[in-house]
Design a protein around this motif. Sequence first.
Motif, mmCIF file in Angstrom:
data_model
loop_
_atom_site.group_PDB
_atom_site.id
_atom_site.type_symbol
_atom_site.label_atom_id
_atom_site.label_comp_id
_atom_site.label_asym_id
_atom_site.label_seq_id
_atom_site.Cartn_x
_atom_site.Cartn_y
_atom_site.Cartn_z
ATOM 1 N N GLU A 107 0.829 -1.202 0.000
ATOM 2 C CA GLU A 107 0.000 0.000 0.000
ATOM 3 C C GLU A 107 0.866 1.257 0.000
ATOM 4 O O GLU A 107 0.615 2.208 -0.750
ATOM 5 C CB GLU A 107 -0.901 -0.018 1.237
ATOM 6 N N GLN A 108 1.899 1.265 0.812
ATOM 7 C CA GLN A 108 2.786 2.432 0.903
ATOM 8 C C GLN A 108 3.594 2.616 -0.385
ATOM 9 O O GLN A 108 3.805 3.741 -0.833
ATOM 10 C CB GLN A 108 3.723 2.276 2.106
ATOM 11 N N LEU A 109 4.026 1.509 -0.973
ATOM 12 C CA LEU A 109 4.800 1.603 -2.207
ATOM 13 C C LEU A 109 3.943 2.160 -3.346
ATOM 14 O O LEU A 109 4.379 3.041 -4.090
ATOM 15 C CB LEU A 109 5.369 0.234 -2.592
ATOM 16 N N LEU A 110 2.713 1.657 -3.479
ATOM 17 C CA LEU A 110 1.833 2.157 -4.541
ATOM 18 C C LEU A 110 1.484 3.636 -4.307
ATOM 19 O O LEU A 110 1.367 4.401 -5.265
ATOM 20 C CB LEU A 110 0.562 1.315 -4.604
ATOM 21 N N THR A 111 1.347 4.034 -3.060
ATOM 22 C CA THR A 111 1.085 5.446 -2.754
ATOM 23 C C THR A 111 2.254 6.318 -3.200
ATOM 24 O O THR A 111 2.059 7.378 -3.814
ATOM 25 C CB THR A 111 0.840 5.631 -1.246
ATOM 26 N N ALA A 112 3.461 5.870 -2.898
ATOM 27 C CA ALA A 112 4.648 6.621 -3.308
ATOM 28 C C ALA A 112 4.732 6.733 -4.824
ATOM 29 O O ALA A 112 5.045 7.797 -5.368
ATOM 30 C CB ALA A 112 5.912 5.958 -2.753
ATOM 31 N N MET A 113 4.435 5.637 -5.527
ATOM 32 C CA MET A 113 4.483 5.642 -6.988
ATOM 33 C C MET A 113 3.405 6.545 -7.576
ATOM 34 O O MET A 113 3.624 7.231 -8.578
ATOM 35 C CB MET A 113 4.326 4.218 -7.520
ATOM 36 N N ALA A 114 2.232 6.545 -6.965
ATOM 37 C CA ALA A 114 1.138 7.376 -7.468
ATOM 38 C C ALA A 114 1.428 8.855 -7.259
ATOM 39 O O ALA A 114 1.021 9.704 -8.056
ATOM 40 C CB ALA A 114 -0.166 6.994 -6.773
ATOM 41 N N GLN A 115 2.144 9.179 -6.178
ATOM 42 C CA GLN A 115 2.474 10.572 -5.868
ATOM 43 C C GLN A 115 3.800 11.013 -6.486
ATOM 44 O O GLN A 115 4.172 12.176 -6.382
ATOM 45 C CB GLN A 115 2.516 10.766 -4.349
ATOM 46 N N GLY A 116 4.488 10.076 -7.115
ATOM 47 C CA GLY A 116 5.769 10.411 -7.733
ATOM 48 C C GLY A 116 6.865 10.742 -6.741
ATOM 49 O O GLY A 116 7.773 11.522 -7.039
ATOM 50 N N LYS A 117 6.797 10.143 -5.551
ATOM 51 C CA LYS A 117 7.811 10.399 -4.529
ATOM 52 C C LYS A 117 9.051 9.557 -4.815
ATOM 53 O O LYS A 117 9.326 8.558 -4.140
ATOM 54 C CB LYS A 117 7.253 10.101 -3.143
ATOM 55 N N VAL A 118 9.782 9.979 -5.817
ATOM 56 C CA VAL A 118 10.950 9.216 -6.241
ATOM 57 C C VAL A 118 12.072 9.343 -5.220
ATOM 58 O O VAL A 118 12.117 10.278 -4.415
ATOM 59 C CB VAL A 118 11.435 9.680 -7.630
ATOM 60 N N MET A 119 12.969 8.408 -5.284
ATOM 61 C CA MET A 119 14.089 8.326 -4.347
ATOM 62 C C MET A 119 15.046 9.493 -4.548
ATOM 63 O O MET A 119 15.430 9.814 -5.670
ATOM 64 C CB MET A 119 14.816 6.995 -4.563
ATOM 65 N N GLN A 120 15.414 10.130 -3.461
ATOM 66 C CA GLN A 120 16.372 11.234 -3.509
ATOM 67 C C GLN A 120 17.703 10.810 -2.893
ATOM 68 O O GLN A 120 17.741 10.051 -1.925
ATOM 69 C CB GLN A 120 15.838 12.449 -2.757
ATOM 70 N N ARG A 121 18.771 11.307 -3.485
ATOM 71 C CA ARG A 121 20.106 11.122 -2.925
ATOM 72 C C ARG A 121 20.715 12.498 -2.674
ATOM 73 O O ARG A 121 20.222 13.507 -3.179
ATOM 74 C CB ARG A 121 20.992 10.318 -3.884
ATOM 75 N N ASP A 122 21.780 12.530 -1.905
ATOM 76 C CA ASP A 122 22.428 13.799 -1.568
ATOM 77 C C ASP A 122 23.886 13.796 -1.993
ATOM 78 O O ASP A 122 24.561 12.759 -1.951
ATOM 79 C CB ASP A 122 22.369 14.070 -0.058
ATOM 80 N N VAL A 123 24.364 14.958 -2.384
ATOM 81 C CA VAL A 123 25.796 15.157 -2.605
ATOM 82 C C VAL A 123 26.153 16.483 -1.942
ATOM 83 O O VAL A 123 25.405 17.459 -2.047
ATOM 84 C CB VAL A 123 26.149 15.160 -4.116
ATOM 85 N N THR A 124 27.276 16.495 -1.233
ATOM 86 C CA THR A 124 27.662 17.675 -0.457
ATOM 87 C C THR A 124 28.917 18.321 -1.016
ATOM 88 O O THR A 124 29.911 17.643 -1.282
ATOM 89 C CB THR A 124 27.904 17.296 1.017
ATOM 90 N N ILE A 125 28.838 19.634 -1.205
ATOM 91 C CA ILE A 125 30.024 20.439 -1.517
ATOM 92 C C ILE A 125 30.512 21.000 -0.187
ATOM 93 O O ILE A 125 29.780 21.698 0.505
ATOM 94 C CB ILE A 125 29.689 21.575 -2.501
ATOM 95 N N VAL A 126 31.725 20.661 0.172
ATOM 96 C CA VAL A 126 32.270 20.999 1.486
ATOM 97 C C VAL A 126 32.986 22.344 1.445
ATOM 98 O O VAL A 126 33.711 22.642 0.488
ATOM 99 C CB VAL A 126 33.237 19.890 1.966
ATOM 100 N N ASP A 127 32.784 23.137 2.496
ATOM 101 C CA ASP A 127 33.483 24.414 2.624
ATOM 102 C C ASP A 127 34.988 24.208 2.475
ATOM 103 O O ASP A 127 35.567 23.349 3.157
ATOM 104 C CB ASP A 127 33.217 25.042 3.997
ATOM 105 N N GLY A 128 35.611 24.984 1.615
ATOM 106 C CA GLY A 128 37.056 24.902 1.444
ATOM 107 C C GLY A 128 37.511 23.975 0.338
ATOM 108 O O GLY A 128 38.706 23.926 0.027
ATOM 109 N N TRP A 129 36.569 23.252 -0.281
ATOM 110 C CA TRP A 129 36.946 22.410 -1.410
ATOM 111 C C TRP A 129 37.328 23.275 -2.608
ATOM 112 O O TRP A 129 36.825 24.378 -2.786
ATOM 113 C CB TRP A 129 35.786 21.531 -1.820
ATOM 114 N N THR A 130 38.209 22.734 -3.441
ATOM 115 C CA THR A 130 38.507 23.369 -4.721
ATOM 116 C C THR A 130 37.537 22.829 -5.766
ATOM 117 O O THR A 130 36.808 21.856 -5.522
ATOM 118 C CB THR A 130 39.949 23.069 -5.176
ATOM 119 N N PHE A 131 37.562 23.432 -6.942
ATOM 120 C CA PHE A 131 36.689 22.963 -8.018
ATOM 121 C C PHE A 131 37.029 21.531 -8.402
ATOM 122 O O PHE A 131 36.146 20.737 -8.734
ATOM 123 C CB PHE A 131 36.816 23.890 -9.226
#
Length: 346
Positions: A107-131
């Motif tokens: 039920e929860q999976l079909l709800t997510a699919m119907a609402q388009g709640k696709v999986m999100q991932r994160d990427v972090t740019i850290v203070d002081g990093w170079t390009f």
Amino acid sequence: MSRSGTQEGRVSWRLLLVILLLAFVIAAGWFWHDFSRFAVTPLRVSATGESVDIERGTSFKDIVHQLRSQGLTTSSPLYWRVLAEKMHVAGRLHAGEYAVTQGITPEQLLTAMAQGKVMQRDVTIVDGWTFRDVLQALAKADKLKHETSGLDDAAIMQKIGAPGEKPEGRFLPETYAYVKGDSDLDILRRANEAMKKTLASLWEQRDPNLPLAAPYDALILASIIEKETGRADERPRVAGVFIRRLQKNMLLQTDPTVIYGMGSNYTGNIHKSDLTTDTPYNTYTRPGLPPTPIAMPGKPAIEAALHPAAGDALYFVARGDGTHVFASTLEEQNRHVACYQLKRCQ
């Protein structure tokens, strides 16, 4: 046929009808009980980070087949169809990648699919990093399309809508969420836009009479502050030293700019000869700010550059414990260097 025979036949048919009806009720009751259990029973998730990836145009039948092939369910496709119809989502399931976490139910999976709640991932740019650091992190990001491969800096900046800009310092350190199908150029575009907005906003609130001609100067100075100290309480003091040196036309004499100018020649140690070898980033040999930022400064470093601490300090040296000691005269600075760098404290 006799009347008694006719009556017996009618009784037999009625009995059979009752039996069939009773069997139907029992079967329907069992089906509904089993179906209801199926709808709220967690899927068979075997590992954390598992997901189901639904391609565009996939039919409902194929979605269920995919769930079964991944071992997430062994339930009848009929149950999935009935559940989808009951939820009114059978024709409204969106393509995309969906997280399948421990405890998730059909039920929860079909709800997510119907609402388009696709999986999100994160990427972090850290203070002081170079390009370069940013590009390496994006190259390692899972399920992110890598469209910067083979592009030089100028081409990348052109692609994200910032033609002619040098990339160093132009991307705001922050955590950026993305979904499957996004690219590294998408992340860079968002980070570049975030830096532009942040810098413009902070520039408008800057202290008066700073020796900074434009927001880009503040970005350059902030990048130096970012590399000099990671301590929140020291950033404004470090900024104050550099602002006063700029006002007095003194060389900034900051090692991080020298290291940046050395590029791949820097192997972890800086020598006296490096301080006298001229590069566009050597602030021991060239006055003023270097030509570009030397890293990605975070918002606190930019704020420090635009709101430096008052005082008369013109020098500082690292104590070796992550903090710095400040001095207003060269004589005092030399004593600090002797004590904290050469271990000749008097």
